[in-house]
Design a protein around this motif. Structure first.
Motif, PDB file in Angstrom:
ATOM      1  N   LEU A 303      11.954   4.736  -7.574  1.00 15.13           N
ATOM      2  CA  LEU A 303      10.976   3.850  -6.947  1.00 15.13           C
ATOM      3  C   LEU A 303      11.255   2.387  -7.271  1.00 15.13           C
ATOM      4  O   LEU A 303      11.156   1.510  -6.395  1.00 15.13           O
ATOM      5  CB  LEU A 303       9.568   4.225  -7.411  1.00 15.13           C
ATOM      6  N   SER A 314       4.625   1.727  -8.991  1.00 12.01           N
ATOM      7  CA  SER A 314       5.294   3.022  -9.172  1.00 12.01           C
ATOM      8  C   SER A 314       4.411   3.975  -9.969  1.00 12.01           C
ATOM      9  O   SER A 314       4.400   5.185  -9.723  1.00 12.01           O
ATOM     10  CB  SER A 314       6.652   2.843  -9.855  1.00 12.01           C
ATOM     11  N   ALA A 317       1.999   5.325  -7.574  1.00 12.50           N
ATOM     12  CA  ALA A 317       2.622   6.249  -6.628  1.00 12.50           C
ATOM     13  C   ALA A 317       2.680   7.674  -7.164  1.00 12.50           C
ATOM     14  O   ALA A 317       2.590   8.643  -6.391  1.00 12.50           O
ATOM     15  CB  ALA A 317       4.029   5.766  -6.268  1.00 12.50           C
ATOM     16  N   LEU A 368       7.765   5.391   1.432  1.00 15.90           N
ATOM     17  CA  LEU A 368       7.057   5.675   0.190  1.00 15.90           C
ATOM     18  C   LEU A 368       6.132   6.877   0.351  1.00 15.90           C
ATOM     19  O   LEU A 368       5.965   7.674  -0.587  1.00 15.90           O
ATOM     20  CB  LEU A 368       6.253   4.449  -0.242  1.00 15.90           C
TER      21      LEU A 368
END
Length: 477
Positions: A303, A314, A317, A368
């Motif tokens: 990432l 990140s 995420a 993503l």
């Protein structure tokens, strides 16, 4: 001959059994969270404490090393002392280490605080597992054991996210300052309510075994962790530490096999005479290699270095996957109580291996959302496996081996995480372009392929998980 510790589930469990387990789970969550909470603060620490990055890394490595040294001793501690005494000692050490770290004037004191924290943390998860095996009847054990999934898997996953938020608003000292009152509250509640009937036995502490365990597990974990670091000098060459660790472990195993004949082993290896436990270990090792090495290390690298996502972003995420893993704990445990391990572990292994191979298809232009979706699939697969494997493995043991089985599982989880990190990061570095400052897309893709192969190993091991649960049989002395 002294009497064995009576660790059978108590049909007349204490009326506050739920509160006791909640205190243990909450305490363990806060303590395990500290394994990874500092990972996002290392850059700030190098500036504030005026130390190089390779030195600051010891704040994480030292924590893990201490865990690896102390966990194998917990089988002896839980035999020798009452759960109340072990809990109070564990929380007292953790609280003292947390306060020391929060007030640390320099790197040396901060490192000492982290070591003291880890010494307390190492005992908590085996204590939690053993207590659940004692308090909860076998027909409801899976659902309760599912709560441990939150501790073992979700806490380390949330560590960087929480650490990043605290660091952005308050500074690194508050990572310890906010935890300290929580630890003290848990200590007070535990001191008031944690009173379990238990019978201890005066087992002599074999100092030679302790030293061999420290050199073996500590050396192995240090070497693997050092290999997994991106660079820097090490006081001991990583390969030498791994070799020394393996030799010491070989001698340690031989000594335990001898000592367990008279029932005084530091870590009783008769747990491996139970096939379900051995299968659970064989499946859990590649599982934790992927959980730590691929999910917690490779994915953030991808990432940040390939997609250019910030550190905090990140962390966000990977948050959905971590939440899925935690939320699956109790429902999967309840299903285990009804259908056993195999119907859950096999689909979980397929999902885990599939997600790892999907990661290998990612590149510089991958969205993503796709990365988050694959990570959720991976965490869902791991969630279907973790609780059934732990419950099936420990539930197959005779009552007097619960503490040793939980110590073995906890130790091997630490080693497996370090092994996965070392293997995957090394492969990513070797597969990247020469002179690249960090693993590139090609290197990370190669590492994910290797992770996919490890996932297939877990799938093969999962096929040996039994279809139906049976009551544990006596283990020959």
């Amino acid at each position: 001959m002294t009497a064995r510790a009576d660790t059978r589930p108590d049909p007349a469990a204490p009326p506050r059994a739920g509160l006791l387990i909640a205190v243990l789970v909450g305490s363990a969550f806060v303590m395990i969270l500290n394994e990874t909470i500092l990972s996002v603060a290392l850059r700030d620490l190098t500036v504030d404490l005026a130390v190089p990055a390779t030195t600051a890394q010891w704040l994480t490595s030292g924590f893990l090393l201490t865990m690896a040294v102390v966990i194998p001793i917990t089988g002896y501690l839980l035999d020798r002392f009452t759960p109340r005494a072990v809990f109070l000692t564990s929380l007292s050490l953790f609280s003292a280490g947390t306060l020391l770290a929060a007030l640390a004037p320099g790197f040396g004191v901060l490192l000492a605080g982290r070591v003291v924290q880890a010494a307390g943390t190492a005992v908590m998860v085996p204590l939690l597992m053993t207590t659940i095996m004692r308090l909860v009847p076998s027909e409801r054990r899976g659902a309760t054991m599912g709560t441990i999934t939150i501790v073992i898997a979700v806490a380390p996953a949330l560590g960087p996210t929480i650490g990043g938020a605290v660091l952005a608003g308050l500074g690194w000292r508050w990572m310890f300052g906010l935890v300290f009152p929580l630890a003290v509250i848990a200590l007070i509640i535990g001191a008031r309510y944690l009173r379990l009937s238990s019978t201890t036995r005066r087992v002599p502490l074999d100092v030679v075994s302790v030293l061999l365990s420290a050199v073996g597990f500590g050396g192995l974990l240090y070497g693997l962790s050092a290999i997994g670091e991106s660079g820097g000098e090490h006081p001991v060459p990583p390969w030498a530490a791994v070799v020394a660790g393996l030799v010491a472990l070989g001698i340690f195993v031989a000594r335990q096999l001898h000592l367990q004949r008279s029932d005084v082993a530091l870590l009783d290896l008769r747990v491996f005479t139970r096939r379900p436990f051995s299968v659970a270990v064989a499946t859990s090792v590649p599982l934790f290699m992927c959980l730590i090495g691929a999910s917690a290390i490779l994915l953030p690298l991808y990432l940040q270095t390939v997609l250019g996502v910030s550190t905090f972003a990140s962390g966000l995420a990977v948050l959905p996957g971590g939440l899925v893993l935690g939320l699956l704990g109790r429902p999967v445990g309840a299903l285990f109580d009804r259908v056993g391990a195999r119907p859950l572990v096999l689909p979980g292994a397929v999902m885990t291996a599939g997600a790892l191979w999907l990661f290998a298809t990612l590149g510089t232009g991958s969205p993503l959302a796709a990365v988050i979706g694959i990570h959720v699939l991976l965490m869902a697969g791991l969630g279907l496996m973790m609780t059934p494997l732990m419950t099936e493995g420990l539930g197959s043991l005779p009552d007097h081996l619960y503490s040793h089985g939980s110590a073995v599982l906890s130790t091997l989880q630490q080693v497996a995480g370090a092994l996965g990190t070392a293997v995957f990061v090394t492969v990513a570095a070797l597969g990247s372009a020469a002179g690249a400052p960090a693993p590139d897309a090609s290197g990370l893709r190669t590492a994910f392929v290797v992770a996919g192969v490890v996932g297939l190993v877990a799938l093969v091991a999962a096929t040996f998980v039994r279809s139906r649960r049976r009551e544990p049989e006596p283990v020959a002395g």
